[in-house]
Scaffold this motif. Structure first.
Motif, short mmCIF file in Angstrom:
data_model
loop_
_atom_site.label_atom_id
_atom_site.label_comp_id
_atom_site.label_asym_id
_atom_site.label_seq_id
_atom_site.Cartn_x
_atom_site.Cartn_y
_atom_site.Cartn_z
N PRO A 38 0.81 -1.21 0.00
CA PRO A 38 0.00 0.00 0.00
C PRO A 38 0.85 1.27 0.00
CG PRO A 38 0.08 -0.94 2.19
CD PRO A 38 0.80 -1.89 1.29
N HIS A 39 0.30 2.29 -0.62
CA HIS A 39 0.88 3.63 -0.51
C HIS A 39 0.21 4.29 0.68
CE1 HIS A 39 3.12 3.66 -4.28
NE2 HIS A 39 2.10 3.00 -4.81
N LYS A 40 0.95 5.14 1.36
CA LYS A 40 0.42 5.77 2.56
C LYS A 40 0.31 7.27 2.35
CE LYS A 40 1.16 5.94 7.53
NZ LYS A 40 2.06 5.53 8.60
N LEU A 41 -0.90 7.79 2.52
CA LEU A 41 -1.15 9.22 2.46
C LEU A 41 -1.45 9.67 3.88
CD1 LEU A 41 -1.69 11.86 0.92
CD2 LEU A 41 -4.05 11.09 0.64
N LEU A 68 0.46 17.34 3.74
CA LEU A 68 0.30 16.00 3.17
C LEU A 68 1.65 15.30 3.05
CD1 LEU A 68 -2.19 16.77 0.26
CD2 LEU A 68 -2.71 15.80 2.50
N PHE A 69 1.65 14.00 3.30
CA PHE A 69 2.84 13.18 3.17
C PHE A 69 2.46 11.94 2.37
CE2 PHE A 69 3.49 15.70 6.92
CZ PHE A 69 4.82 16.06 6.84
N TRP A 70 3.24 11.64 1.31
CA TRP A 70 3.01 10.46 0.48
C TRP A 70 4.18 9.52 0.71
CZ3 TRP A 70 -1.04 9.11 -2.66
CH2 TRP A 70 -0.85 8.04 -3.51
N ASP A 71 3.92 8.37 1.28
CA ASP A 71 4.95 7.37 1.63
C ASP A 71 6.09 8.00 2.41
OD1 ASP A 71 3.50 5.35 0.43
OD2 ASP A 71 4.50 5.55 -1.50
N GLY A 72 5.78 8.91 3.32
CA GLY A 72 6.77 9.52 4.19
C GLY A 72 7.36 10.82 3.69
N GLY A 73 7.21 11.13 2.40
CA GLY A 73 7.76 12.37 1.85
C GLY A 73 6.67 13.42 1.70
N ARG A 74 7.00 14.64 2.03
CA ARG A 74 6.02 15.73 1.97
C ARG A 74 5.68 16.06 0.51
NH1 ARG A 74 5.29 20.59 5.90
NH2 ARG A 74 3.76 21.77 4.73
N ILE A 75 4.38 16.26 0.23
CA ILE A 75 3.93 16.66 -1.10
C ILE A 75 2.99 17.84 -0.97
CG2 ILE A 75 4.17 14.34 -2.08
CD1 ILE A 75 1.08 14.12 -1.94
N SER A 76 2.80 18.53 -2.08
CA SER A 76 1.87 19.66 -2.08
C SER A 76 0.49 19.18 -2.51
CB SER A 76 2.37 20.75 -3.02
OG SER A 76 2.31 20.29 -4.36
N GLY A 80 -2.70 -1.33 -6.76
CA GLY A 80 -2.50 -0.14 -5.94
C GLY A 80 -3.52 -0.02 -4.83
N VAL A 81 -3.02 0.17 -3.62
CA VAL A 81 -3.85 0.34 -2.44
C VAL A 81 -3.40 1.62 -1.74
CG1 VAL A 81 -4.53 -0.64 -0.21
CG2 VAL A 81 -4.13 -2.14 -2.16
N LEU A 82 -4.35 2.36 -1.21
CA LEU A 82 -4.03 3.59 -0.50
C LEU A 82 -4.47 3.47 0.94
CD1 LEU A 82 -3.01 6.53 -0.63
CD2 LEU A 82 -5.36 7.20 -1.12
N HIS A 83 -3.56 3.75 1.85
CA HIS A 83 -3.87 3.82 3.28
C HIS A 83 -3.78 5.28 3.70
CE1 HIS A 83 -2.76 -0.62 4.33
NE2 HIS A 83 -3.80 -0.52 3.52
N ARG A 92 -12.64 11.81 -6.01
CA ARG A 92 -12.70 12.28 -7.41
C ARG A 92 -11.69 11.56 -8.29
NH1 ARG A 92 -13.77 17.41 -5.13
NH2 ARG A 92 -11.56 17.90 -5.09
N ALA A 93 -10.57 11.15 -7.72
CA ALA A 93 -9.55 10.44 -8.50
C ALA A 93 -9.98 9.01 -8.81
CB ALA A 93 -8.23 10.43 -7.74
N GLY A 94 -11.02 8.52 -8.14
CA GLY A 94 -11.54 7.18 -8.43
C GLY A 94 -10.81 6.06 -7.73
N VAL A 95 -10.11 6.34 -6.66
CA VAL A 95 -9.41 5.30 -5.91
C VAL A 95 -10.44 4.44 -5.20
CG1 VAL A 95 -7.78 4.84 -4.04
CG2 VAL A 95 -7.37 6.73 -5.62
N GLU A 96 -10.41 3.13 -5.48
CA GLU A 96 -11.39 2.22 -4.88
C GLU A 96 -10.81 1.40 -3.73
OE1 GLU A 96 -13.05 -0.14 -7.98
OE2 GLU A 96 -14.11 1.56 -8.87
N LYS A 97 -9.53 1.18 -3.74
CA LYS A 97 -8.90 0.40 -2.67
C LYS A 97 -8.32 1.38 -1.67
CE LYS A 97 -7.79 -3.53 -5.59
NZ LYS A 97 -6.71 -4.38 -6.10
N LEU A 98 -9.11 1.66 -0.64
CA LEU A 98 -8.75 2.69 0.33
C LEU A 98 -8.96 2.15 1.73
CD1 LEU A 98 -8.15 5.69 1.05
CD2 LEU A 98 -10.60 6.09 0.87
N GLY A 99 -8.01 2.41 2.59
CA GLY A 99 -8.13 2.01 3.99
C GLY A 99 -7.70 3.14 4.90
#
Length: 135
Positions: free
Chosen positions: A59-62, A70-78, A95-98, A119-126
């Motif tokens: 999983p990717h971590k947001l 915001l942090f994506w997999d530990g790195g800061r993003i805008s 792809g899974v998003l946590h 809105r991005a259509g992510v279906e696998k979300l935890g």
């Protein structure tokens, strides 16, 4: 001379007292009015279909910290980078998003980020934990 008064024979009362029935009916109506909205409230969820053994998903971590960053997999993003990353995640079949949110983060910030994810259509979300994010 004493006059005798004629007392008529009591006539049987043939009507039913409906007041208790109306009371019960009103109580039941109130109970139904209060319980039906809870029973009809739905949250649409796509449940997984048992497709046999699959490889474990990475999983990717947001994460959202207490300041709303915001942090994506530990790195800061805008905020501008988030939709592109979510589109790439959606293109990946595994792809899974946590999502992890700091308990001190504002709800409106979480809601705005979750709207972008939807809105991005992510279906696998935890949703992960409720612990403060490490600094």
């Amino acid at each position: 001379m004493v006059k005798a008064a004629r007392i008529s024979e009591p006539v049987p009362f043939s009507a039913i007292n409906v007041t208790p029935f109306i009371d019960v009916m009103l109580v039941l109506l109130i109970v139904m009015i209060l319980s039906i909205p809870n029973a009809t409230h739905k949250v649409p969820i796509t449940l997984p279909v048992d497709g046999g053994a699959t490889e474990p998903e990475q999983p990717h971590k947001l994460a959202i910290d207490s300041a709303g960053a915001l942090f994506w997999d530990g790195g800061r993003i805008s905020d501008a980078e988030l939709p592109a990353r979510l589109t790439a995640l959606r293109a990946d079949a595994a792809g899974v998003l946590h999502m992890q949110t700091d308990p001190d983060a504002r709800y409106d910030r979480f809601d705005a980020v979750l709207a972008v994810v939807k809105r991005a259509g992510v279906e696998k979300l935890g949703f992960v934990g409720n612990q403060p994010l490490p600094d």
